[in-house]
Design a protein around this motif. Structure first.
Motif, PDB file in Angstrom:
ATOM      1  N   GLY A 152     112.094  73.640 -39.212  1.00  0.00           N
ATOM      2  CA  GLY A 152     112.906  74.836 -39.021  1.00  0.00           C
ATOM      3  C   GLY A 152     114.033  74.560 -38.037  1.00  0.00           C
ATOM      4  O   GLY A 152     113.935  73.669 -37.197  1.00  0.00           O
ATOM      5  N   GLU A 196     105.865  92.513 -34.201  1.00  0.00           N
ATOM      6  CA  GLU A 196     105.208  93.538 -35.031  1.00  0.00           C
ATOM      7  C   GLU A 196     103.872  93.015 -35.560  1.00  0.00           C
ATOM      8  O   GLU A 196     102.865  93.732 -35.544  1.00  0.00           O
ATOM      9  N   ASP A 206     109.619  85.142 -45.487  1.00  0.00           N
ATOM     10  CA  ASP A 206     108.826  85.328 -44.295  1.00  0.00           C
ATOM     11  C   ASP A 206     109.694  85.654 -43.079  1.00  0.00           C
ATOM     12  O   ASP A 206     109.281  86.352 -42.163  1.00  0.00           O
ATOM     13  N   THR A 212     119.930  84.360 -30.223  1.00  0.00           N
ATOM     14  CA  THR A 212     120.861  84.520 -31.340  1.00  0.00           C
ATOM     15  C   THR A 212     120.350  85.670 -32.212  1.00  0.00           C
ATOM     16  O   THR A 212     119.169  86.028 -32.129  1.00  0.00           O
ATOM     17  N   PRO A 213     121.200  86.210 -33.088  1.00  0.00           N
ATOM     18  CA  PRO A 213     120.743  87.281 -33.988  1.00  0.00           C
ATOM     19  C   PRO A 213     119.575  86.829 -34.877  1.00  0.00           C
ATOM     20  O   PRO A 213     118.655  87.599 -35.130  1.00  0.00           O
ATOM     21  N   PHE A 214     119.594  85.564 -35.336  1.00  0.00           N
ATOM     22  CA  PHE A 214     118.478  85.054 -36.151  1.00  0.00           C
ATOM     23  C   PHE A 214     117.192  85.076 -35.327  1.00  0.00           C
ATOM     24  O   PHE A 214     116.142  85.498 -35.796  1.00  0.00           O
ATOM     25  N   HIS A 274     115.965  88.647 -34.778  1.00  0.00           N
ATOM     26  CA  HIS A 274     115.482  89.253 -36.019  1.00  0.00           C
ATOM     27  C   HIS A 274     114.050  88.809 -36.298  1.00  0.00           C
ATOM     28  O   HIS A 274     113.160  89.613 -36.593  1.00  0.00           O
ATOM     29  N   ASP A 275     113.817  87.505 -36.187  1.00  0.00           N
ATOM     30  CA  ASP A 275     112.498  86.968 -36.502  1.00  0.00           C
ATOM     31  C   ASP A 275     111.498  87.198 -35.372  1.00  0.00           C
ATOM     32  O   ASP A 275     110.292  87.329 -35.618  1.00  0.00           O
ATOM     33  N   GLY A 311     108.259  83.180 -35.066  1.00  0.00           N
ATOM     34  CA  GLY A 311     109.022  83.875 -36.096  1.00  0.00           C
ATOM     35  C   GLY A 311     109.981  82.858 -36.666  1.00  0.00           C
ATOM     36  O   GLY A 311     109.683  82.187 -37.658  1.00  0.00           O
ATOM     37  N   LYS A 312     111.094  82.672 -36.015  1.00  0.00           N
ATOM     38  CA  LYS A 312     112.100  81.725 -36.489  1.00  0.00           C
ATOM     39  C   LYS A 312     111.669  80.271 -36.248  1.00  0.00           C
ATOM     40  O   LYS A 312     111.061  79.946 -35.238  1.00  0.00           O
ATOM     41  N   GLY A 313     112.007  79.411 -37.223  1.00  0.00           N
ATOM     42  CA  GLY A 313     111.723  77.994 -37.033  1.00  0.00           C
ATOM     43  C   GLY A 313     112.718  77.366 -36.084  1.00  0.00           C
ATOM     44  O   GLY A 313     113.850  77.839 -35.957  1.00  0.00           O
ATOM     45  N   GLY A 314     112.305  76.291 -35.439  1.00  0.00           N
ATOM     46  CA  GLY A 314     113.232  75.509 -34.632  1.00  0.00           C
ATOM     47  C   GLY A 314     113.599  76.096 -33.284  1.00  0.00           C
ATOM     48  O   GLY A 314     114.549  75.652 -32.651  1.00  0.00           O
ATOM     49  N   PHE A 333     119.919  76.060 -21.933  1.00  0.00           N
ATOM     50  CA  PHE A 333     120.549  75.168 -22.904  1.00  0.00           C
ATOM     51  C   PHE A 333     121.043  73.959 -22.122  1.00  0.00           C
ATOM     52  O   PHE A 333     121.726  74.099 -21.112  1.00  0.00           O
ATOM     53  N   LYS A 379     124.479  83.896 -21.565  1.00  0.00           N
ATOM     54  CA  LYS A 379     125.528  84.756 -22.150  1.00  0.00           C
ATOM     55  C   LYS A 379     124.850  85.897 -22.904  1.00  0.00           C
ATOM     56  O   LYS A 379     124.031  85.670 -23.770  1.00  0.00           O
ATOM     57  N   GLU A 386     121.922  80.295 -22.488  1.00  0.00           N
ATOM     58  CA  GLU A 386     123.219  79.934 -21.907  1.00  0.00           C
ATOM     59  C   GLU A 386     123.706  80.978 -20.926  1.00  0.00           C
ATOM     60  O   GLU A 386     124.853  80.917 -20.477  1.00  0.00           O
ATOM     61  N   GLY A 445     107.273  81.634 -38.845  1.00  0.00           N
ATOM     62  CA  GLY A 445     107.066  82.743 -39.764  1.00  0.00           C
ATOM     63  C   GLY A 445     106.015  83.720 -39.270  1.00  0.00           C
ATOM     64  O   GLY A 445     105.529  83.622 -38.135  1.00  0.00           O
ATOM     65  N   THR A 446     105.684  84.670 -40.147  1.00  0.00           N
ATOM     66  CA  THR A 446     104.693  85.686 -39.776  1.00  0.00           C
ATOM     67  C   THR A 446     103.688  85.896 -40.909  1.00  0.00           C
ATOM     68  O   THR A 446     102.964  86.879 -40.930  1.00  0.00           O
TER      69      THR A 446
END
Lengths: 289, 276
Positions: A11, B201, A37, B189-191, B194-195, B8-11, B241, B220, B218, B167-168
């Protein structure tokens, strides 16, 4: 109509950022976000929601006290330990049921009924660049494979209907069920990796999966200048596996700056990153496959 | 105690944080790499595999000579793993969820249990603590049975750090289930946000307490901070960062090798979580 899937294994290598750019550069294409997902592509493409469809897959048992003799057979046959008859009448333990239906099939009095399981939702949205198919899987649900299959079916039907030449899909991370479901039948996998031990390790596994499916792979090395030596090792690996390298993108803070504003780098005032990506897209879109 | 690291988000830095927590705890830790599709912990901890065990799941084996052709097995299989062709049943092992319903339903003993290997669990000892990595075989779709077997390596008298998958969906849920606390690693970040919201949840429905680490901070904006404030979540730590950290990461250095000054922050974080 040809289908391209953007994958990575690991990811965070930049799949969605790049898919967003490709979507904006494409003409006559349909888009699909297979990362159901944790779907993010819609955050970049300014979609206007047009249709929503509820997604049902699998089954969930309803235990009825009427007719139940508290024999405990349902708990015994459940291999997922998802039922407890500790307090007499059976109750479902949250998050464990896999919807096999054994409890309903083997209840001697028919006191267990199966209902369709509401696992998520899929959407059809219009963006300034083309139609986007995306979805969300409710937290904790499985059946992502089936949701992805339904999503892709809808996207392909749209592409056929509108005579679109291309379906561009943003893939999920990993190599499991969601990736396998996204991958079957695609014409090309564009792999986005980064020169890190995780990036290389995970890319190798996804390349192996694509190889098993006999799907050609082309590679983009993102943030390549973070480790030139490792980028060369990845390139060498690809040469040995007949995986063409179609581009390298240097590490650039402009990516996260744009991302913070829900934009791709194509909108940045400094055009160098955008030019590089345009060249990469040019190579992909002019492939005959 | 069991502490999972999810996102949630990868990476976003789950593996980075999980490894840092284990290195901080030293002999008190057990590290479990539950991202069985793409296990990475071992890449940052110089060590070799000491032992390796196969992970198998139950799949049905069909015996033609007993079959009466009733088709009941295919009818009850909700995963489409059995196709009935008269007195011949085709088993699609990769689709099998090992529920055993077909075995229970066969009136003629034409199905028996067999096993299929789906991956391995490797044990390494990179330092003062053991590392157990689950590795799903490429081509197998279902990671949950492997995650469940991997979690049996948890030790009751240690602090078990579980590096969860992104993921979830069910791989993440099965990794965090039964944990006392989940550390959610995000990026500003927005990504990331979001995740992160999806992960929070999920954990709320599972009633597992959680807190947030902001990685690649950062300084910011207040995207994650605003969300955390609205949802009464602790920001446990910020990892800045840093090109130095990014380059160290790409050279297989763990976070604490590139930035040893962060060890104190991880110690305080662990003290806080243990006290909860």
């Amino acid at each position: 109509m040809k289908e391209i899937l953007i994958l990575s294994g690991k990811g965070g290598t930049g799949k969605t950022s790049l898919t967003g750019c490709f979507a904006q550069l494409s003409s006559n294409a349909v888009f699909c976000d297979c990362d159901v997902d944790a779907s993010n592509l819609h955050l970049l493409l300014a979609p206007e929601l047009q249709e929503t469809e509820e997604f049902y897959a699998g089954w969930t048992p309803q235990f009825m006290e009427k007719g139940c003799t508290q024999c405990g057979i349902c708990e015994k046959v459940c291999r997922f330990k998802a039922i407890s008859c500790e307090k007499g009448f059976p109750r479902q333990l949250p998050g464990l049921c896999e919807g096999c239906g054994a409890c309903a099939d083997h209840c001697p009095t028919g006191a267990v009924k199966l209902s369709p399981r509401h696992c998520g939702r899929r959407y059809r949205s219009q963006t300034p660049y083309g139609t986007l198919f995306h979805a969300e899987l409710f937290p904790g649900e499985e059946n992502s494979g089936k949701l992805i299959a339904e999503l892709r079916r809808a996207a392909r039907a749209e592409a056929e209907k509108t005579d679109a030449g291309l379906l561009i899909s943003d893939g999920p991370p990993g190599i499991g069920c969601p990736v396998i479901s996204s991958m079957s039948g695609v014409d090309l996998v564009v792999a986005v990796t980064e020169p890190t031990p995780s990036g290389f390790h995970d890319f190798k596994r996804v390349a192996e999966l694509a190889h098993q499916f006999e799907i050609p792979v082309q590679l983009i090395i993102n943030k390549w200048d973070l480790n030139c030596e490792l980028s060369e090792m990845i390139a060498e690996f690809c040469r040995g596996r007949n995986i063409p390298e179609i581009g390298r993108i240097p590490f650039d803070p402009i990516f996260s700056e744009c991302l913070r504003k829900n934009r791709t780098v194509l909108s940045a005032s400094d055009p160098s990153a955008a030019l590089n990506i345009k060249n990469i897209w040019q190579k992909i879109s002019s492939l005959t496959f | 105690m069991k502490i999972a690291v999810a996102s949630g988000k990868g990476g976003t830095g789950k593996t980075t944080v999980a490894v840092a927590l284990a290195e901080t705890l030293g002999a008190r830790a057990v590290l479990l790499d539950c991202d069985v599709e793409e296990p990475n912990c071992h890449l940052f901890l110089q060590s070799h595999i000491e032992s390796s065990s196969a992970v198998t799941v139950m799949v049905p084996r069909f015996h033609q000579e007993q079959c009466t052709g009733c088709g009941r097995c295919a009818k009850v299989c909700r995963f489409n793993a059995i196709a009935s062709l008269g007195k011949r049943q085709l088993i699609f092992q990769e689709l099998c969820h090992s529920c055993g319903n077909c075995l229970l339903s066969c009136p003629a003993d034409a199905l028996t249990e067999s096993t299929m290997e789906i991956g391995r669990i490797h044990r390494r000892t990179p330092g003062a603590f053991p590392l157990y990595s689950g590795e799903l075989q490429v081509g197998h779709a279902l990671s949950v049975p492997l995650i469940r077997q991997l979690k049996e390596m948890c030790e009751d008298d240690k602090i078990n750090i579980l590096d969860a998958p992104p993921g979830t969906a069910c791989p993440m849920v099965n990794s965090v289930r039964g944990c006392d606390y989940v550390i959610l690693v995000t990026e500003p970040t927005p990504f990331g946000l979001h995740d992160l919201a999806g992960a929070v949840e999920t954990l709320r429905t599972m009633e597992i307490p959680c807190g947030i680490i902001i990685n690649r901070d950062e300084g910011k904006g207040t995207l994650i901070e605003d969300y955390a404030g609205q949802n009464k979540l602790d920001i446990l730590m910020r990892i800045p960062f840093s090109r130095k950290i990014a380059e160290g990461y790409s050279a297989a250095c763990s976070l604490l090798q590139s930035a040893p000054e962060l060890k104190e922050k991880f110690s305080s974080l662990l003290e806080k979580v243990e006290a909860l």
